[in-house]
Design a protein around this motif. Structure first.
Motif, PDB file in Angstrom:
ATOM      1  N   ILE A   1      40.952 -15.472  59.371  1.00 46.63           N
ATOM      2  CA  ILE A   1      41.373 -14.051  59.249  1.00 46.63           C
ATOM      3  C   ILE A   1      42.004 -13.848  57.992  1.00 46.63           C
ATOM      4  O   ILE A   1      41.723 -12.827  57.471  1.00 46.63           O
ATOM      5  CB  ILE A   1      42.661 -13.892  60.297  1.00 46.63           C
ATOM      6  N   VAL A   2      42.813 -14.722  57.533  1.00 47.56           N
ATOM      7  CA  VAL A   2      43.306 -14.705  56.153  1.00 47.56           C
ATOM      8  C   VAL A   2      42.304 -14.557  54.909  1.00 47.56           C
ATOM      9  O   VAL A   2      42.182 -13.605  54.333  1.00 47.56           O
ATOM     10  CB  VAL A   2      44.557 -15.764  55.849  1.00 47.56           C
ATOM     11  N   LEU A   3      41.603 -15.433  55.128  1.00 48.41           N
ATOM     12  CA  LEU A   3      40.191 -15.545  54.134  1.00 48.41           C
ATOM     13  C   LEU A   3      39.423 -14.297  54.273  1.00 48.41           C
ATOM     14  O   LEU A   3      38.862 -13.801  53.133  1.00 48.41           O
ATOM     15  CB  LEU A   3      39.429 -16.726  54.438  1.00 48.41           C
ATOM     16  N   GLY A   4      39.000 -13.781  55.364  1.00 48.03           N
ATOM     17  CA  GLY A   4      38.408 -12.589  55.462  1.00 48.03           C
ATOM     18  C   GLY A   4      38.975 -11.388  54.954  1.00 48.03           C
ATOM     19  O   GLY A   4      38.327 -10.646  54.257  1.00 48.03           O
ATOM     20  N   VAL A   5      40.344 -11.138  54.920  1.00 46.45           N
ATOM     21  CA  VAL A   5      41.197 -10.242  54.656  1.00 46.45           C
ATOM     22  C   VAL A   5      41.351 -10.171  53.035  1.00 46.45           C
ATOM     23  O   VAL A   5      41.163  -9.235  52.660  1.00 46.45           O
ATOM     24  CB  VAL A   5      42.400 -10.009  55.204  1.00 46.45           C
ATOM     25  N   VAL A   6      41.384 -11.495  52.588  1.00 48.48           N
ATOM     26  CA  VAL A   6      41.738 -11.727  51.107  1.00 48.48           C
ATOM     27  C   VAL A   6      40.087 -11.134  50.632  1.00 48.48           C
ATOM     28  O   VAL A   6      40.061 -10.498  49.526  1.00 48.48           O
ATOM     29  CB  VAL A   6      41.719 -12.900  50.604  1.00 48.48           C
ATOM     30  N   ALA A   7      39.166 -11.833  50.872  1.00 49.08           N
ATOM     31  CA  ALA A   7      37.831 -11.271  50.480  1.00 49.08           C
ATOM     32  C   ALA A   7      37.131 -10.064  50.493  1.00 49.08           C
ATOM     33  O   ALA A   7      36.887  -9.215  49.629  1.00 49.08           O
ATOM     34  CB  ALA A   7      36.618 -12.295  50.977  1.00 49.08           C
ATOM     35  N   ALA A   8      37.670  -9.258  51.539  1.00 50.17           N
ATOM     36  CA  ALA A   8      37.302  -7.957  51.779  1.00 50.17           C
ATOM     37  C   ALA A   8      38.469  -6.960  50.743  1.00 50.17           C
ATOM     38  O   ALA A   8      37.780  -6.239  50.193  1.00 50.17           O
ATOM     39  CB  ALA A   8      37.728  -7.566  53.374  1.00 50.17           C
ATOM     40  N   ALA A   9      39.666  -7.386  50.612  1.00 53.24           N
ATOM     41  CA  ALA A   9      40.458  -6.734  49.736  1.00 53.24           C
ATOM     42  C   ALA A   9      39.728  -6.631  48.297  1.00 53.24           C
ATOM     43  O   ALA A   9      39.723  -5.729  47.532  1.00 53.24           O
ATOM     44  CB  ALA A   9      41.733  -7.279  49.767  1.00 53.24           C
ATOM     45  N   ALA A  10      39.236  -8.053  47.934  1.00 52.37           N
ATOM     46  CA  ALA A  10      39.055  -8.234  46.628  1.00 52.37           C
ATOM     47  C   ALA A  10      37.749  -7.347  46.297  1.00 52.37           C
ATOM     48  O   ALA A  10      37.521  -6.723  45.233  1.00 52.37           O
ATOM     49  CB  ALA A  10      38.520  -9.637  46.507  1.00 52.37           C
ATOM     50  N   ALA A  11      36.479  -7.050  47.421  1.00 49.75           N
ATOM     51  CA  ALA A  11      35.431  -6.494  47.293  1.00 49.75           C
ATOM     52  C   ALA A  11      35.768  -4.932  47.349  1.00 49.75           C
ATOM     53  O   ALA A  11      35.304  -4.227  46.410  1.00 49.75           O
ATOM     54  CB  ALA A  11      34.626  -6.567  48.498  1.00 49.75           C
ATOM     55  N   ILE A  12      36.890  -4.361  47.908  1.00 46.86           N
ATOM     56  CA  ILE A  12      37.209  -3.029  47.956  1.00 46.86           C
ATOM     57  C   ILE A  12      37.718  -2.801  46.553  1.00 46.86           C
ATOM     58  O   ILE A  12      37.370  -1.740  45.919  1.00 46.86           O
ATOM     59  CB  ILE A  12      38.214  -2.803  48.955  1.00 46.86           C
ATOM     60  N   TRP A  13      38.749  -3.753  46.049  1.00 44.56           N
ATOM     61  CA  TRP A  13      39.433  -3.681  44.688  1.00 44.56           C
ATOM     62  C   TRP A  13      38.359  -3.605  43.577  1.00 44.56           C
ATOM     63  O   TRP A  13      38.425  -2.558  42.581  1.00 44.56           O
ATOM     64  CB  TRP A  13      40.036  -4.888  44.452  1.00 44.56           C
ATOM     65  N   LEU A  14      37.072  -4.227  43.916  1.00 45.03           N
ATOM     66  CA  LEU A  14      36.268  -4.389  42.572  1.00 45.03           C
ATOM     67  C   LEU A  14      35.420  -2.759  42.736  1.00 45.03           C
ATOM     68  O   LEU A  14      34.885  -2.572  41.804  1.00 45.03           O
ATOM     69  CB  LEU A  14      35.167  -5.387  42.689  1.00 45.03           C
ATOM     70  N   ALA A  15      35.070  -2.517  44.114  1.00 39.24           N
ATOM     71  CA  ALA A  15      34.781  -0.999  44.333  1.00 39.24           C
ATOM     72  C   ALA A  15      35.207   0.031  43.454  1.00 39.24           C
ATOM     73  O   ALA A  15      34.693   0.948  43.186  1.00 39.24           O
ATOM     74  CB  ALA A  15      34.441  -0.795  45.700  1.00 39.24           C
ATOM     75  N   ILE A  16      36.624   0.122  43.448  1.00 39.26           N
ATOM     76  CA  ILE A  16      37.270   0.757  42.893  1.00 39.26           C
ATOM     77  C   ILE A  16      37.520   0.761  41.311  1.00 39.26           C
ATOM     78  O   ILE A  16      37.364   1.531  40.379  1.00 39.26           O
ATOM     79  CB  ILE A  16      38.689   0.910  43.519  1.00 39.26           C
ATOM     80  N   ASP A  17      37.944  -0.596  40.870  1.00 41.93           N
ATOM     81  CA  ASP A  17      37.997  -0.959  39.758  1.00 41.93           C
ATOM     82  C   ASP A  17      36.959  -1.889  38.801  1.00 41.93           C
ATOM     83  O   ASP A  17      37.125  -2.934  39.395  1.00 41.93           O
ATOM     84  CB  ASP A  17      39.365  -1.815  39.435  1.00 41.93           C
ATOM     85  N   ARG A  18      36.065  -1.296  38.212  1.00 39.23           N
ATOM     86  CA  ARG A  18      34.892  -2.462  37.874  1.00 39.23           C
ATOM     87  C   ARG A  18      34.996  -2.720  36.446  1.00 39.23           C
ATOM     88  O   ARG A  18      33.856  -2.742  35.738  1.00 39.23           O
ATOM     89  CB  ARG A  18      33.561  -1.482  38.082  1.00 39.23           C
ATOM     90  N   THR A  19      36.239  -2.872  35.925  1.00 44.69           N
ATOM     91  CA  THR A  19      36.240  -3.631  34.493  1.00 44.69           C
ATOM     92  C   THR A  19      35.618  -4.673  34.406  1.00 44.69           C
ATOM     93  O   THR A  19      36.034  -5.599  35.327  1.00 44.69           O
ATOM     94  CB  THR A  19      37.855  -3.661  34.047  1.00 44.69           C
ATOM     95  N   PRO A  20      35.108  -4.975  33.361  1.00 46.11           N
ATOM     96  CA  PRO A  20      34.292  -6.339  33.054  1.00 46.11           C
ATOM     97  C   PRO A  20      34.963  -7.558  33.525  1.00 46.11           C
ATOM     98  O   PRO A  20      34.667  -8.449  34.326  1.00 46.11           O
ATOM     99  CB  PRO A  20      33.747  -6.299  31.672  1.00 46.11           C
ATOM    100  N   GLY A  21      36.263  -7.535  32.975  1.00 46.41           N
ATOM    101  CA  GLY A  21      36.932  -8.918  33.107  1.00 46.41           C
ATOM    102  C   GLY A  21      37.382  -8.916  34.600  1.00 46.41           C
ATOM    103  O   GLY A  21      37.611  -9.797  35.110  1.00 46.41           O
ATOM    104  N   HIS A  22      37.642  -7.698  35.360  1.00 48.73           N
ATOM    105  CA  HIS A  22      38.019  -7.734  36.754  1.00 48.73           C
ATOM    106  C   HIS A  22      36.747  -8.092  37.502  1.00 48.73           C
ATOM    107  O   HIS A  22      37.133  -8.858  38.643  1.00 48.73           O
ATOM    108  CB  HIS A  22      38.551  -6.461  37.158  1.00 48.73           C
TER     109      HIS A  22
END
Length: 405
Positions: free
Chosen positions: A253-274
């Protein structure tokens, strides 16, 4: 095995980038890359019978030679049809090589050293593809050097086996467990492994293409994948340790939430370093899930079910990767270039929901953690190891000695 894994990591990423250079469409690249897990579905089934028929050494030599030929054919042709056919051939052969290697180690390793041997093996399985992917950035003026390097590495991998005086062990084809039977034992493992494997195949094949679409050059695009794979390798042991001491479903559950949050973050902020950081987090959170789910299934299995169940879970892994490789690259241009990230977020949310639902319906087994979670064997072709306990229980079937037929 190190040479095989380096070659496999190099070839898989090289084909995606070179296919893009040749003007292959994203759909064409995804179909070509999906041929590998499609072939692996057959390879994981056929390899045990081949070992039993001709022995470890002959089977290994034959399959490695075919993969070496496939790498050269990629160099000699530039059409998606021959590339897809050779990718299919590699998919049949490479997982077979893993089965051969792992069955040999199972039979030969002494209990007092088995964990150390498996640790080294998993480091190679994860580190080799990362090193191979990094090689994509090497200068290749003629366009032939890297394909040639793949063929050379695979050919050289046969030499230690042929020159060794260590006799091959006897081999008995393990029984198989039906998917329906495994689902009755652990619905979470069956559903979770299939879904998360779609995510594996999607980001592993799509990440170089996504990076290229975001303005990265070829070396940088392969570098993003290297960072993601290294991140996933580094977290394998600590996450496995945590899953051995707590309810495995909570860890999923924790890993799934972390991965989903990271994907959503990248969908919003697509800075190359990010992009580099975000996909490293996604890889580090999703890859250990397979091992944890496999260990969760083992918690519910009887003595006689451990080995056949591992083959069924490996089949599910390849099936999910097939769909991930097929669908993932085609989502890249969707939703303003956010399609891949939305897909990954959705997959991680589904895995999380599966774990939450199973935790709400059933209690954790009293002996959760008895079977240690192992590291994933890399995206390109997993093998049949699940844990040291499996090796102990399989030893009677595999035998410790035998003739080199």
């Amino acid at each position: 095995m190190l040479m095989l894994m380096v070659a496999n990591g190099l070839l898989g990423t090289l084909l995606t980038i070179r296919g893009n250079e040749l003007g292959f469409s994203i759909l064409t690249i995804s179909l070509m890359q999906a041929s590998y897990p499609l072939g692996a579905l057959a390879g994981t089934v056929a390899a045990p019978q081949l070992i039993e028929k001709v022995g470890h050494i002959r089977a290994f030599s034959a399959l490695a030679s075919l993969v070496s030929i496939a790498a050269i054919v990629h160099l000699l042709t530039s059409d998606p049809y021959s590339w897809s056919l050779m990718r299919l051939l590699s998919g049949v052969c490479l997982p077979g090589l893993y089965v051969i290697t792992e069955s040999w180690l199972h039979a030969k390793a002494e209990n007092r050293m088995r964990a150390q041997i498996l640790s080294i093996y998993f480091m190679i399985q994860l580190g080799g593809p990362a090193l191979g992917t990094a090689m994509v950035g090497l200068p290749d003026p003629t366009g032939a050097m890297l394909f040639g390097a793949v063929s050379i590495l695979i050919s050289l991998s046969i030499v230690p086996l042929l020159l060794s005086d260590n006799r091959a062990p006897a081999y008995v084809v393990p029984e198989r467990m039906r998917l329906r039977e495994l689902y009755r034992v652990s619905p979470m493992a069956v559903a979770g492994i299939f879904v998360v494997s779609i995510g594996f195949g999607a980001w592993f094949i799509s990440l170089p293409l996504y990076a290229l679409a975001r303005g990265f050059n070829e070396a940088q695009a392969s570098g993003v994948l290297v960072v993601a794979m290294i991140a996933s390798a580094l977290v394998q042991y600590p996450v496995g340790w945590i899953a051995d001491h707590f309810d495995r479903r909570k860890v999923v559950i924790v890993l799934g939430v972390v991965a989903a949050a990271a994907a959503i973050w990248l969908a919003i902020d697509r800075t190359p370093g990010h992009v580099v950081i975000g996909f490293a987090v996604i890889a580090a959170a999703t890859l250990p899930i397979y091992s944890i789910l496999a260990a969760h299934a083992n918690d519910h299995l009887t003595y006689a079910q451990i080995v056949p169940a591992s083959g069924t879970m490996a089949f599910l892994l390849q099936l999910g990767q097939f769909f991930g490789a097929l669908i993932g690259p085609n989502t890249i241009p969707l939703a303003g270039g956010r399609g891949l990230l939305i897909m990954l977020a959705g997959i991680c949310i589904v895995v999380t929901v599966i774990a939450v639902a199973r935790r709400a319906r059933t209690q954790a087994p009293q002996e959760t953690g008895e079977t240690p979670a192992t590291g994933v064997l890399g995206i390109a072709q997993p093998g049949v190891f699940q844990a040291e306990v499996m090796a102990d229980k399989a030893e009677a079937r595999l035998g410790a000695t035998g003739s080199e037929r």
